[in-house]
Design an enzyme around this catalytic site. Structure first.
Site, PDB file in Angstrom:
ATOM      1  N   ASP A 147      23.634  41.028  38.420  1.00  0.00           N
ATOM      2  CA  ASP A 147      23.022  41.499  37.185  1.00  0.00           C
ATOM      3  C   ASP A 147      23.904  40.984  36.032  1.00  0.00           C
ATOM      4  OD1 ASP A 147      21.413  43.188  35.423  1.00  0.00           O
ATOM      5  OD2 ASP A 147      23.225  44.437  35.292  1.00  0.00           O
ATOM      6  N   LEU A 148      23.394  40.954  34.803  1.00  0.00           N
ATOM      7  CA  LEU A 148      24.192  40.454  33.677  1.00  0.00           C
ATOM      8  C   LEU A 148      24.563  41.567  32.695  1.00  0.00           C
ATOM      9  CD1 LEU A 148      22.347  37.080  32.887  1.00  0.00           C
ATOM     10  CD2 LEU A 148      24.389  37.424  34.286  1.00  0.00           C
ATOM     11  N   ASP A 149      23.568  42.162  32.025  1.00  0.00           N
ATOM     12  CA  ASP A 149      23.842  43.156  30.978  1.00  0.00           C
ATOM     13  C   ASP A 149      24.455  44.425  31.580  1.00  0.00           C
ATOM     14  OD1 ASP A 149      22.169  42.340  28.244  1.00  0.00           O
ATOM     15  OD2 ASP A 149      21.388  41.465  30.094  1.00  0.00           O
ATOM     16  N   ASP A 191      24.554  47.577  37.244  1.00  0.00           N
ATOM     17  CA  ASP A 191      25.077  48.772  36.551  1.00  0.00           C
ATOM     18  C   ASP A 191      24.042  49.839  36.248  1.00  0.00           C
ATOM     19  OD1 ASP A 191      23.882  46.981  34.529  1.00  0.00           O
ATOM     20  OD2 ASP A 191      24.420  48.631  33.195  1.00  0.00           O
TER      21      ASP A 191
END
Ligand SMILES: [Mg+2]
Length: 248
Positions: free
Chosen positions: A18-20, A195
């Site tokens: 995941d990124l954000d 997250d």
């Protein structure tokens, strides 16, 4: 209770990032988010080292590509609604499963009463952001709920100061499952790091495959492992590509 993170062998692991909130901190507006130079370089190094690394994000594919440029890897966007495999083929859902085109405008008009809240039109999903209007969380959620009642092909995907309307038939778990059926991911131990609540479907799939699921930050999760922050995730990534390097 979360166990210490296990040793990872990149050449035998299928990595899903995941990124954000995982590799980048949040901003008031999603277009202002940047991944810092070191974790971005480490992500590229890990993609080389492993040969099987994909991004699995709530962002559209075009936004993922912009955020990780010049790195180009397989990716699932909009929580799995669109997926670009290792051959570069993009898999999308049929239009009847997507939000109808007029819905974004209708939601924008509904949110106009709540200063700081806004609609992000991802095409395949609509995100109602209220990071700038946290006291209006319930009102925004009610607007989103009313929309899914009218459009049963959609489901709510709550996140951090955001609620999204996305096609019911897509989630990050299904996207990871699809990658794991294909080269170069098939036959490897999956590892997924994320997250937010949208990542739970991914953690569940990875757990079922006896893989490594890592939650970044606080909050309830089905992930087996935890890293406390975006900074801790960056340090873990640093150590994966350069074992023994002290954190910067
Ligand atoms: Mg996230």
């Amino acid at each position: 209770m979360h166990a210490p993170l296990p040793a990872v062998t990149p050449s035998r692991t299928a990595f899903f990032f995941d990124l954000d909130g995982t590799l980048a901190d949040f901003c008031l507006r999603p277009e202002d988010v940047r991944i810092a130079a070191q974790p971005l370089a480490d992500l590229a190094a890990l993609a080389d080292l492993s040969g099987a690394l994909a991004v699995v994000s709530g962002r559209a594919l075009s936004e993922i590509d912009r955020l990780i440029a010049p790195l180009a890897v397989p990716a699932a966007g909009v929580h799995g609604v669109e997926r670009r495999d290792a051959n570069g083929t993009v898999h999308r859902l049929p239009p009847e499963e997507l939000p109808p085109p007029e819905l974004a405008g209708r939601l924008e008009r509904a949110l106009a009463a709540f200063a700081g809240a806004f609609v992000e039109d991802k095409g395949a999903a609509l995100a109602l952001h209220y990071r700038g209007a946290p006291t209006h969380a319930r009102a925004v959620l009610a607007i989103a709920q009313a929309a899914v009642v009218r459009h049963p092909q959609l489901r709510l995907q709550p996140g951090k100061f955001v609620v999204e309307l996305k096609p019911a038939r897509a989630d990050k778990g299904r996207a990871i499952t699809a990658f794991l059926d294909e080269a170069p991911f098939a036959g490897r131990t999956p590892l997924f790091i994320g997250d937010d609540r949208t990542d739970e479907a991914g953690f569940a799939v990875v757990n079922a495959a006896r893989g490594i699921s890592i939650k970044v930050g606080p909050g309830e999760t089905c992930a087996t492992y935890r890293l406390d922050s975006v900074e801790a995730a960056a340090a873990w990534l640093r150590d994966l590509v350069c074992p023994g390097t002290p954190p910067v």
